[in-house]
Design a protein around this motif. Structure first.
Motif, PDB file in Angstrom:
ATOM      1  N   TYR A 146       0.956  -1.182   0.113  1.00 12.99           N
ATOM      2  CA  TYR A 146      -0.078  -0.049   0.045  1.00 12.99           C
ATOM      3  C   TYR A 146       0.861   1.405  -0.096  1.00 12.99           C
ATOM      4  CZ  TYR A 146      -3.993   3.196   1.105  1.00 12.99           C
ATOM      5  OH  TYR A 146      -4.929   4.159   1.118  1.00 12.99           O
ATOM      6  N   GLU A 147       2.011   1.018   0.719  1.00 11.58           N
ATOM      7  CA  GLU A 147       2.749   2.465   0.839  1.00 11.58           C
ATOM      8  C   GLU A 147       3.373   2.488  -0.660  1.00 11.58           C
ATOM      9  OE1 GLU A 147       5.660   1.902   3.918  1.00 11.58           O
ATOM     10  OE2 GLU A 147       4.235   1.890   5.506  1.00 11.58           O
ATOM     11  N   GLN A 148       3.914   1.428  -1.261  1.00 11.26           N
ATOM     12  CA  GLN A 148       4.461   1.799  -2.483  1.00 11.26           C
ATOM     13  C   GLN A 148       3.556   1.988  -3.574  1.00 11.26           C
ATOM     14  OE1 GLN A 148       5.887  -2.475  -3.156  1.00 11.26           O
ATOM     15  NE2 GLN A 148       7.419  -2.132  -1.763  1.00 11.26           N
ATOM     16  N   GLY A 149       2.215   1.827  -3.284  1.00 15.46           N
ATOM     17  CA  GLY A 149       1.203   2.343  -4.377  1.00 15.46           C
ATOM     18  C   GLY A 149       1.153   3.964  -4.294  1.00 15.46           C
ATOM     19  N   GLY A 150       1.281   4.436  -2.889  1.00 11.29           N
ATOM     20  CA  GLY A 150       1.503   5.875  -2.781  1.00 11.29           C
ATOM     21  C   GLY A 150       2.587   6.412  -3.374  1.00 11.29           C
ATOM     22  N   MET A 151       3.691   5.659  -3.327  1.00 11.33           N
ATOM     23  CA  MET A 151       5.058   6.312  -4.027  1.00 11.33           C
ATOM     24  C   MET A 151       5.236   6.105  -5.389  1.00 11.33           C
ATOM     25  SD  MET A 151       7.758   4.107  -1.449  1.00 11.33           S
ATOM     26  CE  MET A 151       7.728   4.008   0.271  1.00 11.33           C
ATOM     27  N   LYS A 180      -7.149  -0.706  -5.663  1.00  6.90           N
ATOM     28  CA  LYS A 180      -8.129   0.429  -5.470  1.00  6.90           C
ATOM     29  C   LYS A 180      -7.659   1.721  -5.569  1.00  6.90           C
ATOM     30  CE  LYS A 180     -12.197  -2.388  -3.353  1.00  6.90           C
ATOM     31  NZ  LYS A 180     -12.926  -2.590  -2.406  1.00  6.90           N
ATOM     32  N   ARG A 181      -6.534   1.965  -4.954  1.00  9.78           N
ATOM     33  CA  ARG A 181      -6.047   3.277  -4.697  1.00  9.78           C
ATOM     34  C   ARG A 181      -5.470   3.529  -6.016  1.00  9.78           C
ATOM     35  NH1 ARG A 181      -0.903   4.742  -0.318  1.00  9.78           N
ATOM     36  NH2 ARG A 181      -1.103   6.774  -0.534  1.00  9.78           N
ATOM     37  N   LEU A 182      -4.832   2.721  -6.730  1.00  7.36           N
ATOM     38  CA  LEU A 182      -4.294   3.007  -8.075  1.00  7.36           C
ATOM     39  C   LEU A 182      -5.433   3.258  -9.034  1.00  7.36           C
ATOM     40  CD1 LEU A 182      -1.120   0.705  -8.599  1.00  7.36           C
ATOM     41  CD2 LEU A 182      -1.232   2.924  -7.609  1.00  7.36           C
ATOM     42  N   ALA A 183      -6.337   2.266  -9.142  1.00  2.66           N
ATOM     43  CA  ALA A 183      -7.675   2.529  -9.943  1.00  2.66           C
ATOM     44  C   ALA A 183      -8.394   3.784  -9.505  1.00  2.66           C
ATOM     45  CB  ALA A 183      -8.473   1.347  -9.839  1.00  2.66           C
ATOM     46  N   GLY A 184      -8.351   4.336  -8.298  1.00  5.74           N
ATOM     47  CA  GLY A 184      -9.137   5.722  -7.847  1.00  5.74           C
ATOM     48  C   GLY A 184      -8.447   6.864  -8.649  1.00  5.74           C
ATOM     49  N   ALA A 185      -7.261   6.533  -8.952  1.00  4.35           N
ATOM     50  CA  ALA A 185      -6.157   7.840  -9.056  1.00  4.35           C
ATOM     51  C   ALA A 185      -6.109   7.699 -10.992  1.00  4.35           C
ATOM     52  CB  ALA A 185      -4.852   7.886  -8.782  1.00  4.35           C
TER      53      ALA A 185
END
Length: 256
Positions: A146-151, A180-185
């Motif tokens: 999840y942290e890497q998704g933000g990075m 979902k984090r990536l697909a949301g952005a």
């Protein structure tokens, strides 16, 4: 599997540059398992997909890794753009159609006891279209992933391009919080314009989608999915090439 009226796989648009400077770009994302399987089959799959960009995960990282990756690039009609051991696995290949502005390999923070991860990134141009590119292979550990998704999203913004594409092995299904984090952005290519087949793991028993291609807003997804049924791509080669199925997308990138 999306089909045309005659029952075959719907054609994926070919690469081209439009009169207004925009470009149709074919992008392939592929976990190649360090080329430990049938590299001839791997090269045939890549070549048959006719990509402009290949976003690789698990490129060779150890003894003579550059030579191995160069052989694959040559056998599949590509050139090495960036990555490999210097990005801890992700790599980028490209066709001669791409004009390269810059590349950068990024190593992510190391969590003791876990595998080092990284991003292979580049900025390229096709005609008047300028595109940021990032290949990733995210952690098996959910919190680190999840942290890497933000990075990833931060690094994508730092490329400084109006449009970008991301491809990778996410080690997570679409209902996971990092996916979902990536697909949301970003636009999830398969969810936006499905083409071919959906499931990417494993070739012998496809039962989950953990590999994906994403694009920023403004990029038109013309089709995205596993290239089953594509001319020149055989099920035998897909099974022998590696332990993942590739994801192929055609994207229309605006000029600018």
């Amino acid at each position: 599997m999306p089909t045309n009226s005659s029952g075959g796989v719907r054609a994926l648009p070919n690469s081209r540059t439009e009169s207004d400077g925009s470009a149709v770009v074919r992008v392939l994302s592929y976990n190649i398992r360090s080329m430990r399987d049938d590299t001839d089959a791997l090269a045939r799959v890549i070549g048959a997909c006719a990509p402009d960009l290949v976003l690789v995960q698990e490129a060779p990282r150890f003894f003579r890794w550059r030579k191995k990756l160069a052989r694959l690039a040559a056998a599949s009609g590509q050139m090495i753009l960036s990555g490999g051991a210097t990005a801890s696995g992700p790599a980028l290949l490209c066709s001669l159609r791409a004009t390269v502005e810059r590349t950068e390999d990024v190593l992510l923070p190391l969590t003791p006891g876990l595998h080092r991860r990284g991003f292979a990134t580049a900025v390229v141009r096709f005609g008047g279209a300028r595109l940021g590119v990032l290949s990733c292979h995210l952690s098996l550990q959910k919190d680190e992933r999840y942290e890497q998704g933000g990075m990833l999203l931060e690094r994508l913004a730092r490329l400084g391009t109006p449009h970008a594409v991301v491809g990778g092995d996410l080690n997570e299904r679409p209902d996971g919080r990092t996916f979902k984090r990536l697909a949301g952005a970003l636009q999830d290519g398969w969810a936006t314009r499905p083409w071919g087949a959906e499931l990417t793991s494993t070739p012998q028993d496809p039962h989950q989608r953990i590999d994906a291609i994403f694009a920023t807003e403004g990029v038109e997804v013309l089709g995205c999915g596993v290239p089953l049924g594509l001319d020149g791509v055989t099920e035998g080669d897909l099974r022998r090439a590696t332990d993942h199925l590739p994801v192929l997308a055609a994207l229309k990138v605006p000029a600018g």
